[in-house]
Write a protein that holds these residues in place. Sequence first.
Motif: not given
Length: 340
Positions: A233-237, A242-251, A285-296
Motif C-alpha cells: 500500500h502506498w499512502m499519503d499523509f 486519518a488512520g492514526t486519529v481513527a485508531l485513537l478515537r475508536d480504540h 507511540t504517538g508522542h512525536r506526532y502530537v503537533e503535526r497529527v493528533h492536535r489536528r
Amino acid sequence: MIHPHVADAVKRPDLVRLTDSVVLLRFESMKIYSALAAVRHLLERGTVSPGQTLVDSSSGIYAYALALACHRYGMRCHIVASTTVDATTLAQLEVLGATVEQVRPSRNLKLDQELRVRRVRAYLEERPDAHWMRQYHDDVHYLGYQEVADRVAAALPDRPLTVVGGVGSGASTGGLVEHLRRDDPSVRLVGVQPFGSVTFGSQDHHDPEAIIAGIGSSIVFDNVRHHLYDSVHWMDFTHAMAGTVALLRDHAVFAGLSTGAAYLAAVHETRRLPDQTHLVVGADTGHRYVERVHRRHAEALDTTLLKPVEVGSPEDMAMPWSTMAWNRTPCPAHWKESAA
C-alpha cells in the motif's frame, strides 16, 4: 519478572484486539529488539569490543533503540540525526550518553538521507575505531524478531495470519515474517509505504506533507527483501493521519503515524480476506506526532469513506492511496541501478 535493564522491559510488545479480524502488535519502540540483538551478536562474535563507539544515521526510533542498547551493553553511541527527530528524542539521547549531530535542514527527504550517510562516512574517517551499525543494510538487524515471532505465533494460532506494517529498513516487518514463515509459510505480509519512497517505486510522486520517512526511503535499503511481501500500500499523509486519529478515537490507541497507516491498510485488507487475522505492527507511540497529527484531529478524513486505487504495477499508482498485489516478487534489478 525483574528485568536487568529498562531496555529489556520497554522492548516487549502488547497484543491488543481491535476487531474480530484485526489485532495490534503495540510497541513502545519496536527497533529496540533489533538494536539489542544486533549489539549482543556483534559483541559475541568479537566484531566490536566493550566501550567501542557505535554510529548510525536515524530519523527517529532506531536512534533511541541504539542508545538504549549501548547503555545496556556498555558501548558508546554516536547518532547522525535527521532534521525530523523531535526535541524529546534528542534530549533522551543526550542524557543516555549518546553524542548527537543533526544534518542541516534540507529541501527534501532524499537530500536529508544522503547528507546523513555522507556525514556518517566522514565521521568514520575521523574515527576509524568506530563501528557503523548500518541499520539499512546489515541483516544482523533481522535477528531480534525471532522472539516477537514466537510470541505472535503462540497468541494467534487459530486463523491464517496477515502481518501489516511499514516497510522501513526492511528488518522489522521482514524479520518478523521471515521468522513466522519458518513454521507457517502461508503467513502473508502487507507492506505500507509513503509516496516518494524508492523502495517500491513511488519516487516520482511527491507528498508535500510527508513526515513518515521512517517507513520509506529515498535511497536504496539493502535490508529490504522485496520477495517477502505479498501486497503493498502506498499512502499519503492525509490518509495516514486519518488512520492514526481513527485508531485513537475508536480504540483508544495512541500511536505513531506509521501505525495509523498500517491500521487503515489492514481495515481494507480485512474486506478482501475476512477469514484471516490481520496483525497491525505498531512501531511506536504517538508522542512525536502530537503537533503535526493528533492536535489536528478535527481535520482528519472519515476512514469509512476512504479506499485505495487497485493497480497492476507501480507505474499505475496514483495518490492519495494505491495498492497492488506484490506476490513475493524480487526487487527489479533496474530499480537499484536507477536509484544508484
